[in-house]
Design a protein around this motif. Sequence first.
Motif, PDB file in Angstrom:
ATOM      1  N   THR A  48     -26.138 -30.064 -20.576  1.00 19.29           N
ATOM      2  CA  THR A  48     -26.549 -29.031 -19.626  1.00 19.29           C
ATOM      3  C   THR A  48     -28.032 -29.178 -19.289  1.00 19.29           C
ATOM      4  N   PRO A  49     -28.498 -28.564 -18.200  1.00 20.57           N
ATOM      5  CA  PRO A  49     -29.925 -28.658 -17.843  1.00 20.57           C
ATOM      6  C   PRO A  49     -30.856 -28.151 -18.938  1.00 20.57           C
ATOM      7  N   GLU A  50     -30.436 -27.082 -19.663  1.00 16.43           N
ATOM      8  CA  GLU A  50     -31.285 -26.553 -20.734  1.00 16.43           C
ATOM      9  C   GLU A  50     -31.424 -27.563 -21.868  1.00 16.43           C
ATOM     10  N   VAL A  51     -30.323 -28.210 -22.237  1.00 21.40           N
ATOM     11  CA  VAL A  51     -30.369 -29.215 -23.302  1.00 21.40           C
ATOM     12  C   VAL A  51     -31.180 -30.418 -22.840  1.00 21.40           C
ATOM     13  N   PHE A  52     -31.067 -30.775 -21.577  1.00 20.46           N
ATOM     14  CA  PHE A  52     -31.831 -31.900 -21.023  1.00 20.46           C
ATOM     15  C   PHE A  52     -33.332 -31.622 -21.134  1.00 20.46           C
ATOM     16  N   LEU A  53     -33.760 -30.432 -20.734  1.00 17.34           N
ATOM     17  CA  LEU A  53     -35.181 -30.079 -20.809  1.00 17.34           C
ATOM     18  C   LEU A  53     -35.660 -30.045 -22.255  1.00 17.34           C
ATOM     19  N   ALA A  54     -34.832 -29.496 -23.135  1.00 21.85           N
ATOM     20  CA  ALA A  54     -35.206 -29.437 -24.547  1.00 21.85           C
ATOM     21  C   ALA A  54     -35.377 -30.839 -25.112  1.00 21.85           C
ATOM     22  N   GLY A  55     -34.526 -31.774 -24.692  1.00 29.90           N
ATOM     23  CA  GLY A  55     -34.665 -33.160 -25.134  1.00 29.90           C
ATOM     24  C   GLY A  55     -35.980 -33.763 -24.684  1.00 29.90           C
ATOM     25  N   ARG A  56     -36.383 -33.477 -23.470  1.00 31.05           N
ATOM     26  CA  ARG A  56     -37.660 -33.980 -22.971  1.00 31.05           C
ATOM     27  C   ARG A  56     -38.841 -33.367 -23.730  1.00 31.05           C
TER      28      ARG A  56
END
Length: 550
Positions: free
Chosen positions: A416-424
């Motif tokens: 999801t976009p939230e998980v993507f941002l957290a990964g970054r």
Amino acid sequence: MPPSRRPRIDPIVRVRTGCWACRRRKKKCDEAKPICGGCVRNKLTCQWPSAVPGGSKTTNASASGSVDGNDPQHRPPVQEDAPPQAATPSSQRETSSSIDSRSTSPSSSEILRNTSPEDTSLERAITPLTPTGFPQPPSIPNVQELGSSTTMTVGNMLPRNMSMFPGHGPDSYQLLSHYLATTADCMANGSTPVNPFLVQIVPLAFSSDLLLQLVLTQSAAHRAFRSRKESDEVAQRHYTKALQLFRKGVTEFIDGKESNPLMLTVGALVMCFTETAKGDMNGTIFDHLTAANSLLIRLLAQSDTAVPKDLKDFVIEYYTYTAAVSMISIDARVSTQLLLDFELEQRARQLLQSDYVGNLCGCWLELLLLIPCIFDLGRQWLMHDDQPAMPTADDVAMFGSLQVQIMRWAPYNSVTPEVFLAGRIFQQAMLLYLYTSLGAFSRTENGMYQGMIVTAITDAMSYLDQLSATVRINSGLCWPIAVVGSCLSSAEHQESLRRRLTTMVNTFGLGNMQRTLLLLEHMWEMPLDEAGPWNICRAMQRKQIWISFA
């Protein structure tokens, strides 16, 4: 035309002894108790008047032999000649209410001996079973009391001892409810649609008294912190009991009395997150991690038939995540301890082959597995911080290899976009952790990595600004926030993180979020050359704050 029936001259003589069924059928009763011969032959419910003939009141007693002298509805006395009415829903409710109003209850053996096989009354239908298989009378409120009560809660309506909750008080129901509705939701970061804190931990808890107590303890600690109760009696009582049970379990395991390490391993990890929920500042979590390490190695030696693969994968992720983010709290100058050893690291790497996404490590498990490597690099350099020197060729080679691995990493496209941002955000924090691993060499004003540090800080703060502080993924971001925050010198950036952590505390109510903010406040008071992630442990020493960022 049939002859007219001769009128009866003599009065009807009705026998005033015998059971109600024989009287109603106008049959002679042999008066065998508790079930007469006629009722046995005809498969009838044998009921007896509770008072001898001539008494002022009579209340029906069922075949179980129980006698209730208190009529909850205060009905007029039934004449002893009147047979009992057929069972109706209302009379059944009266019967079940009268069960609770008894001053004494028959023993389990009496209930089994006196109950007819054909008895289908509500009294038997609602009777829960104890572990021994004998029914016990439930604690159901009196009908009259319910009608006169102005307030009614679920706790008042439930039996005090559910068969699945033996030995637990009424507060345990509330704690379990809080865990299912709130604690489990806050612990998982929402990276996957399935919450393992529910589907994995809860079934185990109902098969183990130890794990059930630990789950209730975690819930109590979380509830107490959310309510801002520093000295919550319920939380303290459950925490003390949990420690006693856990120590007893470990002792039995060491003595060979318990051969299954699954419950103890999961229990040790649940204890870690209990410290996370309560915001422990005494470093207790590191004791639990040490215990979990040796237990997990034995657990992983068992086959998937003994331990389901999904559960084993979650336990591996659970420990890897907690151990990796806790290493930053260890002073690399004086300790060589690696909480994540080679065998456990290899187990975690096997998960990467399936693009593993977890509710603790999200999609950045690969980054977490680099933390021990960076820790080892920084440890070798920081041990010589009293005598400045240039990095060796091996140091530079290792540094470059780790930098490449971090920079080429990318979140999975399926998240999801939230998980993507957290990964970054994790990626930029990892770069900061690496760039500052060479100590003062990288923190000089014109140092060769100073520009990279500034770039990583800028990118990390940009990603954080794009991610709402109230989404669930924030429950796993204390480590990158602490790393990035320890490098900040801008008052604007510090205030941004301060607001974010405050919002997270108010939203999730996890103690480690508040402790992270407390620690960063101390870091921001330090000179820049004494800041950075490698000095977080020193700030802990100065302020006597020992926390993990799990």
